[in-house]
Design a protein around this motif. Structure first.
Motif, PDB file in Angstrom:
ATOM      1  N   UNK A  66      85.541 -53.211  11.839  1.00 53.51           N
ATOM      2  CA  UNK A  66      86.180 -52.258  12.744  1.00 53.51           C
ATOM      3  C   UNK A  66      85.621 -52.279  14.157  1.00 53.51           C
ATOM      4  N   UNK A  67      84.328 -52.473  14.287  1.00 56.36           N
ATOM      5  CA  UNK A  67      83.726 -52.344  15.621  1.00 56.36           C
ATOM      6  C   UNK A  67      82.436 -53.139  15.715  1.00 56.36           C
ATOM      7  N   UNK A  68      82.105 -53.493  16.938  1.00 57.73           N
ATOM      8  CA  UNK A  68      80.782 -54.020  17.220  1.00 57.73           C
ATOM      9  C   UNK A  68      79.933 -52.873  17.761  1.00 57.73           C
ATOM     10  N   UNK A 104      81.919 -52.388  28.442  1.00 57.09           N
ATOM     11  CA  UNK A 104      82.782 -52.595  29.604  1.00 57.09           C
ATOM     12  C   UNK A 104      83.638 -53.851  29.424  1.00 57.09           C
ATOM     13  N   UNK A 105      83.018 -54.900  28.906  1.00 57.71           N
ATOM     14  CA  UNK A 105      83.758 -56.151  28.724  1.00 57.71           C
ATOM     15  C   UNK A 105      84.924 -55.966  27.761  1.00 57.71           C
ATOM     16  N   UNK A 106      84.698 -55.217  26.685  1.00 59.85           N
ATOM     17  CA  UNK A 106      85.769 -55.024  25.694  1.00 59.85           C
ATOM     18  C   UNK A 106      86.603 -53.768  25.974  1.00 59.85           C
ATOM     19  N   UNK A 107      86.288 -53.083  27.078  1.00 56.73           N
ATOM     20  CA  UNK A 107      86.992 -51.850  27.423  1.00 56.73           C
ATOM     21  C   UNK A 107      86.956 -50.829  26.289  1.00 56.73           C
ATOM     22  N   UNK A 108      85.787 -50.650  25.707  1.00 59.85           N
ATOM     23  CA  UNK A 108      85.593 -49.595  24.702  1.00 59.85           C
ATOM     24  C   UNK A 108      84.453 -48.691  25.192  1.00 59.85           C
ATOM     25  N   UNK A 109      84.176 -47.637  24.431  1.00 59.96           N
ATOM     26  CA  UNK A 109      83.078 -46.755  24.826  1.00 59.96           C
ATOM     27  C   UNK A 109      81.765 -47.327  24.319  1.00 59.96           C
ATOM     28  N   UNK A 110      80.704 -47.198  25.121  1.00 62.52           N
ATOM     29  CA  UNK A 110      79.397 -47.644  24.635  1.00 62.52           C
ATOM     30  C   UNK A 110      79.017 -46.858  23.377  1.00 62.52           C
ATOM     31  N   UNK A 111      78.325 -47.514  22.450  1.00 65.58           N
ATOM     32  CA  UNK A 111      78.034 -46.843  21.178  1.00 65.58           C
ATOM     33  C   UNK A 111      76.600 -46.320  21.125  1.00 65.58           C
ATOM     34  N   UNK A 112      75.870 -46.407  22.230  1.00 64.67           N
ATOM     35  CA  UNK A 112      74.499 -45.874  22.228  1.00 64.67           C
ATOM     36  C   UNK A 112      73.518 -46.808  21.544  1.00 64.67           C
ATOM     37  N   UNK A 122      78.893 -51.776  34.210  1.00 62.65           N
ATOM     38  CA  UNK A 122      78.732 -50.871  33.066  1.00 62.65           C
ATOM     39  C   UNK A 122      79.987 -50.054  32.796  1.00 62.65           C
ATOM     40  N   UNK A 123      80.233 -49.803  31.521  1.00 58.86           N
ATOM     41  CA  UNK A 123      81.317 -48.878  31.143  1.00 58.86           C
ATOM     42  C   UNK A 123      80.938 -47.469  31.594  1.00 58.86           C
ATOM     43  N   UNK A 124      81.954 -46.702  31.897  1.00 63.59           N
ATOM     44  CA  UNK A 124      81.738 -45.302  32.292  1.00 63.59           C
ATOM     45  C   UNK A 124      81.119 -44.522  31.135  1.00 63.59           C
ATOM     46  N   UNK A 125      80.188 -43.632  31.470  1.00 66.29           N
ATOM     47  CA  UNK A 125      79.716 -42.696  30.453  1.00 66.29           C
ATOM     48  C   UNK A 125      79.630 -41.318  31.077  1.00 66.29           C
ATOM     49  N   UNK A 126      79.590 -40.328  30.215  1.00 68.22           N
ATOM     50  CA  UNK A 126      79.406 -38.970  30.709  1.00 68.22           C
ATOM     51  C   UNK A 126      77.985 -38.810  31.208  1.00 68.22           C
ATOM     52  N   UNK A 127      77.830 -38.036  32.250  1.00 69.07           N
ATOM     53  CA  UNK A 127      76.496 -37.705  32.726  1.00 69.07           C
ATOM     54  C   UNK A 127      75.916 -36.638  31.794  1.00 69.07           C
TER      55      UNK A 127
END
Lengths: 470, 442
Positions: A317-319, A327-335, A102-107
């Motif tokens: 612009x984004x998926x 995590x795979x694309x090294x971007x932030x999760x979009x919720x 999983x990509x990192x997210x804020x707690x």
């Protein structure tokens, strides 16, 4: 059902997480959900069904060596919960995968609900049945109206989420909706029309509409529709109304922007980021909380859902992502990680998806169309898309021919079809009357799971659309 | 006393005149995959629905929590609803005929000993098979779902009756990796683990993606159409199934009431609804109200013979239930087809194509479910079709809309009925050739 927080405390979700970690999980989360609803159906002036449901349980998700295992139960006994923890771990250990990276997210700690004035379930059944009876009775404006169904549904969805990374969220969302179906018959021809309204709201929603007018209006539409004929099949310029634009952009485009479908190679949008895929007037947004839409401040992985610009002025612009795909694309999760319920694992899903406002007034959209069709959603609905090919098909509701820039005779049974990327390219004008809606009824289906979403847009003009009739 | 009997007893004590409890316990094991396994889950799913009648006032409440306390609350709620709803003048009574028909082939005992590893091996075998023989395709999505269910029905007239059922479904979707945006798909629904043939599914899904890389729309035209068995199974099952459903007939959504015992279809057409067919995906000893299942002739040589009923709609017309009640735990029972079978003819699909000078062979569509059974308006958007020219498949076709009227088609436009019976869920049909449909294309 017993109090949500009381049951939650008894379940001790933190201990479930601890136990999963002790048994070898590198990550664990627990979702506890309680969904209650009520549905009342009146048909031909008599009550046909009055039913209600309490649906609750918990889902346990664990990651072992990058593989995700999931188990759920609505039996809260110690044995049963332990069985579920063990099963989730055993499942995760039975195959190899990297889906649990999983990509990192804020707690975050989050506890919010949509405030309502009146809980629909607390309103006396008599009052609710009367509202439906009156609405239904108002529909019988002609002998040609042969069948009228009126249904009201309301629900409250409580979702709790906790992860081994310390995030904890609790969201409560009410929905309500009223729909009516009217059948008209003339000279042996039969037509069924459908319309409804809904919102994330309490019972106060019902005071916002004149249901008598709504009912008469739908019957008039059914009577007009049964007299109308289908347009000759072929390819036309069309103007599409906001509701149908919403469904179209959700089904035909939005699914293709779901990162999981991009990775598996299903989506026609694979490897297209940064490309100009539509006219510069077209911007497409996915947003968790927008006026008129469904309320999704945070997803089922504990990631806040803000605003994602999928297409900006025609450029992809984004998926939309869950934590794994981000995590795979090294971007932030979009919720956008959402599950139908506690019995299902979250998938990448849309929230409220819409085409953003353009500059055109409705009349300006009609200008220059020599022969075309104005297609509205009202009166019908439904559609399907083959994401892999990018092919879509939708039922239109009330529709009109456009001749020499003006609305002409009504037509019925309009079916539209096309290929997403081709169609987007021929959108040459976007209106300025954006409207987003959601309801208790309807939603989105993917991988066998349903999810509540909102959709919308302004009116748009599409230069080339395949139109078939019934 | 079991949970169902307890709930019924409590409802009667609270003043209900009749009470019925439906309990579903289901173990679901589900694998989702693409070119590799993506997720694996197990669900211990359960639900109880209680329907009560107080005189002619009806209430239903359901819950997923099967503790005595929670079920007690559910019963109270159902009774409370019944007390305040208006009377249903058509109410007669709950089902008063319980019983079991002897049926075979609806439960796979071997599922109890099926390891997770074996499930994974089978799925991976399927994924690998799709790309064998140098096929330029990718598996883009698929799922295997194993349902192991126990259904119990109790009412105040009878003791609890239980049946067990296994149901295994899978689908696989593929995409060509070069040459064009082309997809393939195949699905299968069976009762037994041993009947799950992934080689066949993978081969079909992979070959389909390869066949359609060059697919294009054709011009708008009227043509004969051959429907693949799984497509005709859905379309004919859906259109005919709705029209012979007593709920739709009683509500005026079907015009079939006046047509009973008349010739409404080509005399080569025979259709049965069979709740007892060995290995049928909807075979069960009794329906969702505890009524025994049966075999009902719907169309015999084109003559409309019978409709399908649950007990409520049957009592309304003073006829017998046909054992077709179906419900989920949180809904009222409604009539629904069991195994719905369009009887095959003798012509192979190959010969049907060979005998067609010009036509369209349809393998797959989207939006076919948007057709309207009451008016007979049948539509679908073809995603996978083949133009037939001089008895041979010539060009791949996609993105055209087909339209026709179901009532006209079954009466006057049936050209040939195939021999290759297959099922799409609980609907069974061979390939069918229709002499003419409208095609909206370029």
């Amino acid at each position: 059902m017993s109090n949500f927080k009381e049951t939650l405390n008894q379940l001790e979700p933190e201990k479930i997480i601890d136990k999963a970690l002790k048994l070898g999980a590198s990550y664990a989360d627990v979702r506890y959900q309680h969904f209650s609803n009520e549905e009342i159906r009146v048909e031909n002036k008599s009550l046909e069904e009055y039913k209600s449901l309490d649906f609750g349980g918990l889902g346990i998700r664990v990651v072992v060596n990058g593989a995700v295992g999931f188990a759920s139960t609505s039996d809260f006994s110690k044995d049963s919960v332990n069985n579920s923890i063990n099963a989730a771990l055993k499942l995760a250990k039975s195959f190899e995968s990297e889906k649990g990276n999983f990509a990192e997210t804020k707690t975050i700690k989050f506890d919010e609900k949509v405030s309502i004035k009146t809980d629909p379930i607390s309103v006396s059944p008599k009052e609710k049945v009367e509202l439906l009876m009156e609405t239904n009775k108002a529909a019988w404006i002609s002998d040609q109206i042969k069948n009228v169904i009126t249904i009201m549904g309301s629900s409250v969805d409580n979702r709790f989420f906790i992860s081994s990374q310390g995030t904890q969220t609790l969201v409560q969302v009410p929905t309500i909706g009223l729909i009516q179906i009217a059948v008209a018959v003339e000279n042996g021809k039969m037509d069924t029309t459908y319309h409804g309204h809904g919102a994330c709201s309490g019972y106060e929603f019902t005071k916002k509409y004149d249901w008598n007018d709504f009912s008469v209006d739908l019957s008039e539409l059914a009577l007009r529709s049964v007299k109308a004929s289908s347009p000759p099949p072929g390819t036309y310029p069309v103007v599409v109304d906001p509701r149908l634009v919403g469904i179209l952009v959700h089904e035909a485009f939005g699914h293709a922007a779901e990162a999981d479908l991009v990775f598996t190679g299903t989506s026609t949008l694979k490897d297209r980021l940064g490309e100009e895929l539509a006219n510069e007037q077209v911007s497409i947004i996915d947003e968790g909380t927008s006026k008129g839409g469904y309320y999704i401040p945070v997803d089922d992985e504990g990631t806040p859902k803000g605003k994602t610009v999928i297409m900006d002025k025609g450029v992809l612009k984004a998926y939309i992502h869950d934590r794994n795909s981000a995590n795979v694309l090294a971007v932030s999760p979009t919720g956008n990680s959402r599950a139908q319920d506690f019995e299902n694992q979250p998938l990448v899903r849309m929230t409220n998806t819409y085409i953003d406002n353009g500059d055109y007034k409705f009349d300006e959209l009609l200008e220059g169309i020599k022969e075309g069709v104005y297609i509205k959603n009202k009166g019908s609905g439904g559609g399907q898309v083959e994401v892999g090919m990018g092919t879509f098909t939708f039922n239109g509701g009330e529709s009109f021919m456009i001749r020499n820039g003006e609305l002409a005779e009504p037509v019925r049974g309009v079916i539209i079809s096309g290929a997403i990327l081709d169609t987007l390219k021929t959108v040459d004008a976007v209106g300025n009357d954006l409207k987003i809606s959601t309801s208790y009824f309807g939603g989105c289906g993917k991988g066998g799971q349903a999810a509540k979403v909102g959709f919308g847009g302004p009116h748009i003009r599409v230069q080339e659309m395949t139109v078939g009739g019934r | 006393m079991d949970l169902g009997q307890l709930a019924v007893k409590k409802a009667m004590k609270l003043g209900a005149d009749e009470a019925e409890v439906y309990i579903l316990r289901k173990k679901i094991t589900d694998v989702m995959f693409a070119s590799e396994i993506e997720s694996f889950k197990t669900v211990d799913s359960r639900g109880l629905g209680i329907r009560v009648a107080k005189g002619k006032q009806i209430g239903l409440h359901a819950t997923s929590i099967l503790t005595e306390t929670e079920v007690g609350r559910a019963v109270e709620k159902a009774v409370k609803i019944a007390e305040v709803t208006p009377e249903d003048p058509n109410w007669n009574s709950l089902n008063d005929k319980f019983g079991k028909t002897s049926v075979k082939g609806n439960y796979d005992d071997s599922l109890k000993n099926l390891d997770y590893d074996k499930i994974i091996d089978k799925v991976i075998g399927g994924i690998n098979r799709a790309t064998e023989n140098g096929r330029k395709v990718k598996v883009t999505r698929g799922a295997l779902t194993i349902n192991d269910s126990e259904v119990s029905v109790t009412n105040n007239y009878y003791d609890t009756q239980t049946y067990y059922g296994s149901y295994i479904t899978t689908y696989m979707m593929t995409k060509a990796v070069e040459g064009g945006e082309s997809t393939g798909a195949e699905s299968l629904q069976v009762r037994y683990w041993k009947d799950l043939n992934y080689d066949k599914i993978a081969d079909y899904a992979a070959e389909q993606a390869l066949m359609y890389v060059k697919a294009k729309p054709i011009d708008s035209v009227k043509l004969p159409v051959i429907m693949r068995n799984k497509f005709s199974a859905f379309l004919f099952g859906f259109m005919l199934g709705s029209n012979i459903n007593s709920e739709n007939i009683q509500k005026g959504r079907s015009t079939f009431a006046a047509k009973l015992n008349t010739q409404i279809a080509d005399e080569r057409i025979t259709v049965i609804d069979d709740g007892t067919m060995p290995n049928g995906v909807r075979t069960r000893a009794f329906d969702s109200e505890g009524h025994p299942t049966q075999k009902t002739t719907i169309l015999e040589k084109g003559v409309l013979k019978n409709f399908i009923y649950d007990s409520y709609r049957a009592k309304k017309e003073n006829v017998k239930s046909s054992g077709n009640a179906r419900r989920n735990f949180n809904t009222l029972p409604v009539p629904s087809t069991n195994n719905f079978i369009f009887k095959p003819g003798t012509t192979s699909l190959e010969d049907m194509i060979k005998d067609t000078k010009k036509g369209l062979f349809i393998e797959r569509t989207i939006g076919e479910w948007l057709s309207r059974p009451s008016s007979g308006e049948m539509n679908a958007t073809v995603t996978h079709g083949y133009l037939i020219e001089n008895g041979e498949l010539s060009k791949a076709v996609k993105n055209v809309i087909i339209a026709g009227n179901f009532f006209e088609i079954i009466k006057d436009k049936i050209d040939t009925i195939g021999s290759d019976l297959s099922n799409n869920g609980h609907m069974y049909s061979p390939a069918i050739k229709i002499s003419e449909m409208t095609i909206a294309g370029k």
